[in-house]
Design a protein around this motif. Structure first.
Motif, PDB file in Angstrom:
ATOM      1  N   ALA A 444       0.843  -1.189   0.000  1.00 44.68           N
ATOM      2  CA  ALA A 444       0.000   0.000   0.000  1.00 44.68           C
ATOM      3  C   ALA A 444       0.881   1.243   0.000  1.00 44.68           C
ATOM      4  CB  ALA A 444      -0.914   0.000   1.215  1.00 44.68           C
ATOM      5  N   GLY A 445       0.361   2.307  -0.583  1.00 44.37           N
ATOM      6  CA  GLY A 445       1.149   3.518  -0.736  1.00 44.37           C
ATOM      7  C   GLY A 445       1.317   4.334   0.535  1.00 44.37           C
ATOM      8  N   VAL A 446       0.343   4.222   1.433  1.00 46.06           N
ATOM      9  CA  VAL A 446       0.425   4.944   2.703  1.00 46.06           C
ATOM     10  C   VAL A 446       0.141   3.962   3.820  1.00 46.06           C
ATOM     11  CG1 VAL A 446      -0.440   6.871   4.073  1.00 46.06           C
ATOM     12  CG2 VAL A 446      -0.495   7.007   1.583  1.00 46.06           C
ATOM     13  N   VAL A 447       1.009   3.917   4.802  1.00 49.07           N
ATOM     14  CA  VAL A 447       0.763   3.037   5.940  1.00 49.07           C
ATOM     15  C   VAL A 447       0.786   3.862   7.217  1.00 49.07           C
ATOM     16  CG1 VAL A 447       1.450   0.960   7.160  1.00 49.07           C
ATOM     17  CG2 VAL A 447       1.863   1.132   4.716  1.00 49.07           C
ATOM     18  N   THR A 458       3.449  17.783   2.983  1.00 53.58           N
ATOM     19  CA  THR A 458       4.802  17.276   2.707  1.00 53.58           C
ATOM     20  C   THR A 458       4.821  15.770   2.512  1.00 53.58           C
ATOM     21  OG1 THR A 458       5.344  16.861   5.025  1.00 53.58           O
ATOM     22  CG2 THR A 458       5.770  19.082   4.190  1.00 53.58           C
ATOM     23  N   TYR A 464      -0.726   1.772  -4.706  1.00 53.96           N
ATOM     24  CA  TYR A 464      -0.158   0.666  -5.464  1.00 53.96           C
ATOM     25  C   TYR A 464      -1.305   0.073  -6.288  1.00 53.96           C
ATOM     26  CZ  TYR A 464       4.027   0.237  -2.380  1.00 53.96           C
ATOM     27  OH  TYR A 464       5.189   0.447  -1.690  1.00 53.96           O
ATOM     28  N   ARG A 471       2.029  10.166  -7.256  1.00 52.77           N
ATOM     29  CA  ARG A 471       1.880  10.584  -5.860  1.00 52.77           C
ATOM     30  C   ARG A 471       1.455  12.038  -5.828  1.00 52.77           C
ATOM     31  NH1 ARG A 471       1.631   6.119  -5.557  1.00 52.77           N
ATOM     32  NH2 ARG A 471       2.816   4.579  -4.391  1.00 52.77           N
ATOM     33  N   HIS A 476       7.723  14.276  -4.100  1.00 47.39           N
ATOM     34  CA  HIS A 476       7.334  13.305  -5.129  1.00 47.39           C
ATOM     35  C   HIS A 476       6.095  13.736  -5.901  1.00 47.39           C
ATOM     36  CE1 HIS A 476       9.927  11.125  -2.326  1.00 47.39           C
ATOM     37  NE2 HIS A 476      10.321  10.458  -3.391  1.00 47.39           N
TER      38      HIS A 476
ATOM     39  N   GLY B 128      14.130   8.497  -1.374  1.00 49.13           N
ATOM     40  CA  GLY B 128      13.164   8.593  -0.277  1.00 49.13           C
ATOM     41  C   GLY B 128      13.611   9.610   0.740  1.00 49.13           C
ATOM     42  N   ASN B 131       9.671  13.106   5.758  1.00 48.66           N
ATOM     43  CA  ASN B 131       8.811  14.224   5.378  1.00 48.66           C
ATOM     44  C   ASN B 131       8.455  15.028   6.625  1.00 48.66           C
ATOM     45  OD1 ASN B 131       8.663  13.003   2.717  1.00 48.66           O
ATOM     46  ND2 ASN B 131       7.258  11.535   3.636  1.00 48.66           N
ATOM     47  N   ASN B 139       7.326  10.651   9.862  1.00 48.42           N
ATOM     48  CA  ASN B 139       6.769  10.285   8.565  1.00 48.42           C
ATOM     49  C   ASN B 139       7.905  10.149   7.567  1.00 48.42           C
ATOM     50  OD1 ASN B 139       6.000  11.120   5.784  1.00 48.42           O
ATOM     51  ND2 ASN B 139       3.944  11.206   6.603  1.00 48.42           N
ATOM     52  N   PHE B 140       7.959   9.003   6.913  1.00 48.53           N
ATOM     53  CA  PHE B 140       9.033   8.812   5.933  1.00 48.53           C
ATOM     54  C   PHE B 140       8.518   8.068   4.705  1.00 48.53           C
ATOM     55  CE2 PHE B 140       9.714   4.272   6.745  1.00 48.53           C
ATOM     56  CZ  PHE B 140       9.170   4.137   8.016  1.00 48.53           C
ATOM     57  N   SER B 141       9.198   8.310   3.592  1.00 48.85           N
ATOM     58  CA  SER B 141       8.843   7.642   2.338  1.00 48.85           C
ATOM     59  C   SER B 141      10.019   6.817   1.844  1.00 48.85           C
ATOM     60  CB  SER B 141       8.486   8.671   1.259  1.00 48.85           C
ATOM     61  OG  SER B 141       7.321   9.374   1.620  1.00 48.85           O
ATOM     62  N   GLU B 144       9.665   1.084  -2.996  1.00 48.05           N
ATOM     63  CA  GLU B 144       9.547  -0.377  -2.937  1.00 48.05           C
ATOM     64  C   GLU B 144       9.342  -0.900  -4.347  1.00 48.05           C
ATOM     65  OE1 GLU B 144       6.365  -1.519  -0.347  1.00 48.05           O
ATOM     66  OE2 GLU B 144       7.604  -1.280   1.437  1.00 48.05           O
ATOM     67  N   GLU B 275       7.347   1.621  -6.489  1.00 46.29           N
ATOM     68  CA  GLU B 275       6.296   2.415  -5.878  1.00 46.29           C
ATOM     69  C   GLU B 275       6.924   3.219  -4.746  1.00 46.29           C
ATOM     70  OE1 GLU B 275       3.310   2.636  -6.878  1.00 46.29           O
ATOM     71  OE2 GLU B 275       3.072   0.878  -8.167  1.00 46.29           O
ATOM     72  N   LEU B 276       6.168   4.193  -4.276  1.00 44.39           N
ATOM     73  CA  LEU B 276       6.649   4.944  -3.121  1.00 44.39           C
ATOM     74  C   LEU B 276       5.695   4.681  -1.959  1.00 44.39           C
ATOM     75  CD1 LEU B 276       8.871   7.134  -2.432  1.00 44.39           C
ATOM     76  CD2 LEU B 276       6.963   8.742  -2.467  1.00 44.39           C
ATOM     77  N   LYS B 277       6.252   4.245  -0.860  1.00 41.08           N
ATOM     78  CA  LYS B 277       5.411   4.000   0.320  1.00 41.08           C
ATOM     79  C   LYS B 277       5.736   5.027   1.397  1.00 41.08           C
ATOM     80  CE  LYS B 277       4.447  -0.103   2.061  1.00 41.08           C
ATOM     81  NZ  LYS B 277       4.757  -1.435   2.623  1.00 41.08           N
ATOM     82  N   THR B 278       4.687   5.595   1.960  1.00 42.92           N
ATOM     83  CA  THR B 278       4.847   6.582   3.023  1.00 42.92           C
ATOM     84  C   THR B 278       4.286   6.018   4.326  1.00 42.92           C
ATOM     85  OG1 THR B 278       4.712   8.364   1.431  1.00 42.92           O
ATOM     86  CG2 THR B 278       4.280   8.933   3.727  1.00 42.92           C
ATOM     87  N   THR B 279       5.070   6.069   5.379  1.00 40.76           N
ATOM     88  CA  THR B 279       4.661   5.498   6.662  1.00 40.76           C
ATOM     89  C   THR B 279       4.584   6.585   7.722  1.00 40.76           C
ATOM     90  OG1 THR B 279       5.810   3.465   6.044  1.00 40.76           O
ATOM     91  CG2 THR B 279       5.227   3.700   8.363  1.00 40.76           C
ATOM     92  N   TRP B 280       3.555   6.526   8.523  1.00 40.37           N
ATOM     93  CA  TRP B 280       3.353   7.492   9.602  1.00 40.37           C
ATOM     94  C   TRP B 280       3.403   6.795  10.945  1.00 40.37           C
ATOM     95  CZ3 TRP B 280       0.952  12.633   9.116  1.00 40.37           C
ATOM     96  CH2 TRP B 280       0.659  13.014   7.802  1.00 40.37           C
TER      97      TRP B 280
END
Lengths: 485, 293
Positions: A444-447, A458, A464, A471, A476, B128, B131, B139-141, B144, B275-280
């Motif tokens: 998934a694109g946001v977790v 930001t 995905y 994005r 990005h 990456g 952010n 928060n980081f990207s 993948e 892909e780009l994954k962003t995690t919080w």
């Protein structure tokens, strides 16, 4: 002092936000080339308040000719002014729009709640500030693009056609317009037909900001208006947020053309509660994940996975919490869940409630009062669902949650990823190593870990797989609007 | 008596094995002089599907390899190619290149592998990042890999296009199914032999020879392929790839360039298939203490 035997009334007193300061015209024309112009067809449609079905304003229905006019204006502005302007000057215009929006934030929030059915607490604290911040954030990128794409030559694309949904009307307009302008493109934007008003108010601000005519054009209308943008030869880029089905139609329509595209589409995101999660916080997260904005959220945590050992406890707490949610007047500051955006969407949600029951799932709805007029849906959850149930596989886009259980982490990874979508996911656990195992394996694109439905200018957002590509937000998010050599 | 030379049977490469096409079909491309290059497998739809299954199976393990390890393996491919330079030069010459051109092409191909080997463990730091969100969250990207990537290899070169397209795809952690140059197929299978002796797990790269027209549709419509990389200038082919790709929203990447160009390499060839994954995650912020001591 209250008498001993007197029953205490725990009901909240109504606390409605005033609409007195809101300035809405009776009729809105199209915003093309810096002017308000009547639609070629002379046709207008009503924008109504879904909370009471009352008309708010009539809005112009743009046809192909109007779209053509808007694209021509955008092209002219691109060629003659916007692409030639110093990037630092471009930035200042975008900063100015952000500031003007901030000044009128309250008006925007109230109109958003009136037009979309969204609760004032969310439009005031989430939608509008994020929309302003998005402009403020991207303004700063305008003269720093070479830092975003090292070793590449960056140039703008030209005219961007942008089509946005009804769930976050102003915020989506900001997500689309701000990066497009910062990178030097001009814009033709179409808001969703049920929620045009804040985009039109934004057009007023754009007018007020002195942005050169034609740099941003707002054309209102239905799907046919959107199709005219997608199919217009002189559009260089399509940015679309909406359903996966329409996204595929767009992708097919632009195959073989020079048009670049970004699609932000549907989702069926997993929200995963592990046995060591702080359960009370997790329950708040589940509620926020699925009932935020009436569940009209592409990244809504609509598939809940609870580890078996804590499932009974979580479901009990969740039902208890659901019963304290207030469904009602979107303008009331106490309201948790507002109105469903339109009758069409309410019909869709209700049809899924029937499908779920017919599939053998057990439905539970909060026992809250619901206003008699307007479009409302009680917060709903389904247990006894299968991975193959339609209500588990398909996006409902309403306050409807399905609950599945699991025993092992591997099992939940498999189940969570078993969907054509891949927009977002949530994970709740107290253990850092578990978080990182899950967050890296979820497609998934946001977790969100130990939180849900958080957004920031930001922070890149997008999916995905069939949740779309590209994005929005962050560095990005610039890539969608530039040509790189 | 003179010794009879042993001729090579050109096979295809699926799941780390070298089968002939399941269809039993072959074709015999010729060089400019009219000499037959061999009986080459005319792979079928079924071969494409088998290759996708193999690629999907290999994806999990490959994508979870340490980036450093992937870098070492890409470097190893370069080493193996260097060691078998002569064979590639010979094949390129047989397919019509001059000796000098053939030598150049192999050299560029080796250097390109080394270039991408070095990128594997640098992508996420360059592309990456953290952010700076306004709320109290970390928060980081990170990038993948996308999954299974279909590669329609450059039809105008036998080796350099193939290598330039495969290297960034696997450097990113994807697995791939490659359709080789139809009329210049020799190096593709020999390159599969290089891959097979380079610690690349079976199924990470699968190479099929045969008709691009025939295999493109089963590959680009396959619901378990995540992206298509196409090199070439045929507008019709590109258009049909874009249409085929719609059903599961494959990402389509089109590279019309000359792969012999020294500039035909870069980070974006890798991130294009990621892909780009962003995690919080929340940051606890309950007291009044600050870091300003």
């Amino acid at each position: 002092m209250a008498k001993k035997n007197e029953k205490i009334n725990w009901e909240y007193a109504p606390a409605p936000e005033s609409t007195g300061h809101v300035n809405l015209k009776e009729q809105y024309d199209l915003f093309i080339d810096g002017k308000w112009v009547k639609p070629d067809s002379g046709k207008y449609f009503d924008s109504t308040n879904p909370a009471n079905k009352k008309k708010l304003a009539s809005v112009a229905h743009a046809n192909e000719k109007d779209v053509d006019k808007a694209v021509k204006a955008a092209r002219k502005a691109y060629t003659n002014i916007w692409s030639k302007m110093e990037p630092s000057e471009r930035a200042k215009y975008i900063y100015r729009i952000a500031r003007l929006m901030q000044e009128r934030a309250r008006e925007f929030a109230v109109i958003e709640s009136l037009d979309a059915g969204k609760v004032i607490r969310e439009s005031r604290d989430v939608d509008v500030p994020l929309a302003c911040n998005h402009f403020f954030y991207y303004a700063g990128w305008a003269d720093k693009l070479e830092y975003a794409f090292p070793n590449r030559e960056v140039s703008s694309l030209g005219v961007a056609g942008q089509i946005i949904p009804w769930n976050f009307p102003l915020l989506m307009a900001a997500w689309k317009i701000a990066p497009a302008l910062a990178t030097g493109n001009t814009v033709v934007l179409k808001p969703a037909e049920t929620t045009s008003l804040t985009a039109l108010k934004l057009a007023e601000i754009i007018e007020e900001s002195g942005l050169p005519a034609g740099v941003v054009n707002i054309v209102t209308g239905y799907g046919d208006t959107g199709a005219a943008i997608v199919n217009h030869e002189d559009v260089d880029k399509i940015a679309f947020t909406g359903s996966t089905a329409v996204g595929k139609i767009i992708q097919k329509a632009i195959a073989g053309t020079h048009k670049k595209s970004t699609l932000e589409l549907g989702g069926k995101s997993a929200n995963i509660i592990l046995d060591d999660a702080p359960l009370d916080q997790a329950v708040e997260g589940i509620v926020n994940g699925i009932f935020f904005n009436q569940g009209h959220v592409c990244c809504a945590g609509s598939r809940l996975f609870v580890q078996e050992s804590v499932a009974d406890q979580v479901i009990e707490k969740l039902k208890h919490r659901m019963n304290s949610l207030i469904v009602g007047d979107p303008l009331d500051k106490n309201t948790d869940i507002g109105a469903i955006n339109s009758k069409e969407q309410l019909d869709v949600i209700n049809s899924y409630l029937k499908i779920g029951q017919a599939e053998g799932a057990t439905m539970y709805q909060a026992d809250c009062a619901v206003p008699s007029s307007g479009y409302y849906c009680r917060p709903t959850l389904f247990t006894d669902v299968a991975q193959s149930s339609r209500i588990v596989q398909e996006e409902i886009f309403g306050p409807v949650l399905t609950i599945q259980t699991f025993r092992t982490v591997d099992e939940v990874i498999q189940k969570a990823n078993n969907t054509p979508y891949g927009l977002a996911a949530g994970v709740w656990t107290d253990k850092g190593s578990r978080i990182f195992n899950l967050t890296t394996k979820l497609r998934a694109g946001v977790v969100w870990a130990n939180t849900y439905n958080k957004f920031d200018p930001t922070s890149p957002f997008g999916g995905y797989k069939e949740s779309g590509f590209g994005r929005e937000g962050g560095l990005h998010g610039l890539e969608a609007y530039v040509k790189l050599n | 008596m003179a010794r009879l030379e042993v001729l090579k049977t050109y096979k295809i490469y699926i799941g780390g094995k070298f089968p002939r096409t399941e269809s039993g079909r072959y074709y015999s491309p010729k060089n400019a002089k009219g000499e037959a290059l061999g009986n080459i497998c005319l792979s079928s739809r079924k071969d494409v599907r088998n290759a996708v299954v193999a690629a999907r199976k290999a994806f999990g393990g490959w994508s979870e390899r340490a980036a450093f390890n992937r870098g070492q393996i890409l470097y190893r491919i370069g080493e193996m190619l260097e060691g078998r330079k002569a064979q590639f030069i010979e094949e390129l010459q047989l397919q019509g290149a001059t000796k000098a051109k053939a030598e150049k092409e192999v050299a560029v191909a080796i250097d390109r592998l080394i270039y991408y080997a070095g990128w594997c463990d640098k992508v996420s730091q360059v592309s990456g990042g953290v952010n700076p969100v306004a709320s109290s969250h970390f928060n980081f990207s990170v990038n993948e890999p996308m999954g299974v990537v279909g590669v329609a290899a450059d039809q105008s070169t036998s080796l350099i296009g193939l290598v330039s397209q495969i290297a960034p795809v696997i450097a990113a952690g994807n697995s791939c199914v490659v359709i080789a140059a139809e009329e210049l197929p020799l190096c593709s299978i020999t390159f599969a032999e290089v891959l097979n002796s380079s610690d690349v797990p079976g199924g990470v790269v699968n190479i099929l020879t045969g008709s691009l027209d025939e295999m493109l549709k089963p590959m680009a419509t396959h619901m378990d392929v995540n992206a298509i990389v196409y090199t070439g200038n045929d507008a019709e082919t590109l258009n049909s790839i874009q249409e085929f790709a719609v059903e599961n929203l494959k990402r389509v990447r089109h590279y019309p360039q000359d792969w012999m160009d020294a500039k035909a390499q870069g980070l974006h060839y890798i991130t294009d298939v990621m892909e780009l994954k962003t995690t919080w995650h929340p940051i606890e912020n309950i007291g009044g203490a600050t870091s300003s001591y």
